[in-house]
Design an enzyme around this catalytic site. Structure first.
Site, PDB file in Angstrom:
ATOM      1  N   ASN A  52      15.980 -10.474  -0.817  1.00 23.68           N
ATOM      2  CA  ASN A  52      15.205 -11.359  -1.691  1.00 23.68           C
ATOM      3  C   ASN A  52      16.150 -11.804  -2.807  1.00 23.68           C
ATOM      4  O   ASN A  52      16.425 -11.048  -3.726  1.00 23.68           O
ATOM      5  CB  ASN A  52      13.994 -10.599  -2.261  1.00 23.68           C
ATOM      6  N   LYS A  70      15.714 -14.013  -4.984  1.00 23.61           N
ATOM      7  CA  LYS A  70      15.019 -14.446  -6.215  1.00 23.61           C
ATOM      8  C   LYS A  70      15.617 -15.779  -6.701  1.00 23.61           C
ATOM      9  O   LYS A  70      16.005 -16.592  -5.877  1.00 23.61           O
ATOM     10  CB  LYS A  70      15.077 -13.337  -7.272  1.00 23.61           C
ATOM     11  N   HIS A  83       4.818 -11.062  -4.332  1.00 26.99           N
ATOM     12  CA  HIS A  83       5.854 -10.304  -5.037  1.00 26.99           C
ATOM     13  C   HIS A  83       5.373  -9.979  -6.457  1.00 26.99           C
ATOM     14  O   HIS A  83       4.716 -10.805  -7.101  1.00 26.99           O
ATOM     15  CB  HIS A  83       7.175 -11.086  -5.083  1.00 26.99           C
ATOM     16  N   GLU A 132       6.808  -9.971  -9.207  1.00 25.83           N
ATOM     17  CA  GLU A 132       7.228 -10.914 -10.268  1.00 25.83           C
ATOM     18  C   GLU A 132       6.303 -12.124 -10.301  1.00 25.83           C
ATOM     19  O   GLU A 132       6.004 -12.651 -11.370  1.00 25.83           O
ATOM     20  CB  GLU A 132       8.699 -11.317 -10.038  1.00 25.83           C
ATOM     21  N   GLU A 135       6.540  -2.051  -2.819  1.00 26.04           N
ATOM     22  CA  GLU A 135       7.544  -2.144  -3.878  1.00 26.04           C
ATOM     23  C   GLU A 135       6.959  -1.621  -5.189  1.00 26.04           C
ATOM     24  O   GLU A 135       6.283  -2.368  -5.907  1.00 26.04           O
ATOM     25  CB  GLU A 135       7.966  -3.598  -4.078  1.00 26.04           C
ATOM     26  N   GLY A 152      14.546  -3.566  -9.711  1.00 19.75           N
ATOM     27  CA  GLY A 152      15.574  -4.038 -10.627  1.00 19.75           C
ATOM     28  C   GLY A 152      15.902  -3.048 -11.740  1.00 19.75           C
ATOM     29  O   GLY A 152      16.605  -3.373 -12.684  1.00 19.75           O
ATOM     30  N   SER A 205      15.208  -1.242  -5.859  1.00 20.52           N
ATOM     31  CA  SER A 205      16.533  -0.652  -6.027  1.00 20.52           C
ATOM     32  C   SER A 205      17.084  -0.006  -4.754  1.00 20.52           C
ATOM     33  O   SER A 205      17.711   1.048  -4.806  1.00 20.52           O
ATOM     34  CB  SER A 205      16.540   0.342  -7.194  1.00 20.52           C
TER      35      SER A 205
END
Ligand code: PGA
Length: 251
Positions: free
Chosen positions: A10, A12, A96, A98, A168, A174, A214
């Site tokens: 991904n 991003k 996702h 985010e 996730e 991250g 991660s």
């Protein structure tokens, strides 16, 4: 039929088109296990140029990172599932964390997006996962169950063939902090048993469940060796071709 092993990157909002082409070609041309389904989740602008540059024989599949829930209309700045499917983009990432956080996408909206994506014949990588507070309160399993019930479990058993689930935990995305293999396995086994209750054994056994948060070259092998972890959705480490290839080759 054994479920697919998947390494999905991904990217991003990273890379220019030129950088993206270079990165994708490095992965495409690397010595890697091609029995592992390898997917690159790239910015919309990169999909078309990458399709032109990556040879079908390299067995790299592309994913969009989002799509709208309508087919067309007055939605400035949006991309519809139909547009992606007309380009023959096989996968789209939906839900996702985010996008849930910064774009206020809730479970009900994500249900509409999944429906729209499947109607346009896309395959969906559906993301779920809890934040730190939920994890600390030890209610993470129920939290994820609710995400699945409100967004995914509208589908019938046959439609589930087109779904990959990515667990996730937000506290691991991250941050450099990874869920331990045991924490990942606990959640993945729980998700599989939710699938079994809702859809029966065949769907539960055939649905790939990826771990994200991660994943790195040096922890992928341990995570992927868990019985219910079928691969990874990889952010930061997918921007480095050597490390991403190492992850692909960790199964
Ligand atoms: P990360 O991101 O690997 O950088 O933690 C994972 C993701 O957001 O999919």
């Amino acid at each position: 039929m054994a479920r697919k092993k998947i390494a999905a990157g991904n990217w991003k909002m990273n890379t220019t088109i030129e950088q993206g082409i270079e990165l994708a070609l490095r992965v495409a041309n690397a010595e890697r296990n091609i029995s592992i389904t390898t997917i690159l989740g790239v910015p919309f602008t990169h999909l078309f140029p990458l399709q032109k540059k990556i040879k079908a024989s390299s067995k790299i599949l592309l994913a969009a990172q989002n799509c709208h829930h309508k087919t067309s209309g007055a939605y400035t700045g949006e991309i519809s599932p139909e547009m992606l499917s007309a380009m023959k983009v096989p996968y789209v990432i939906i839900g996702h964390s985010e996008r849930r956080e910064y774009n206020h996408e809730d479970n009900a909206l994500l249900a509409l997006k999944i429906r729209a994506a499947l109607n346009s014949k896309l395959k969906v990588i559906f993301c779920c996962g809890e934040g730190l507070e939920i994890r600390k309160a030890n209610t993470h399993i129920n939290y994820v169950k609710n995400q699945l019930m409100e967004s995914l479990f509208q589908l019938d058993a046959n439609e589930m063939k087109n779904i990959v689930i990515a667990y996730e935990p937000i506290w691991a995305i991250g941050t450099g902090e990874t869920a331990s293999p045991a924490q990942a396995q606990e959640m993945h086994a729980s998700i599989r048993s939710m699938l079994q209750k809702k859809y029966g054994k065949r769907v539960a056994e055939n649905t790939s469940i990826l771990y994200g948060g991660s994943v790195k070259g040096n922890n992928a092998q341990e995570l992927f060796s868990q019985p219910d972890v079928d691969g990874g959705l990889v952010g930061g480490a997918s921007l480095n071709s050597d490390e991403f290839v190492q992850i692909i080759n960790s199964f």
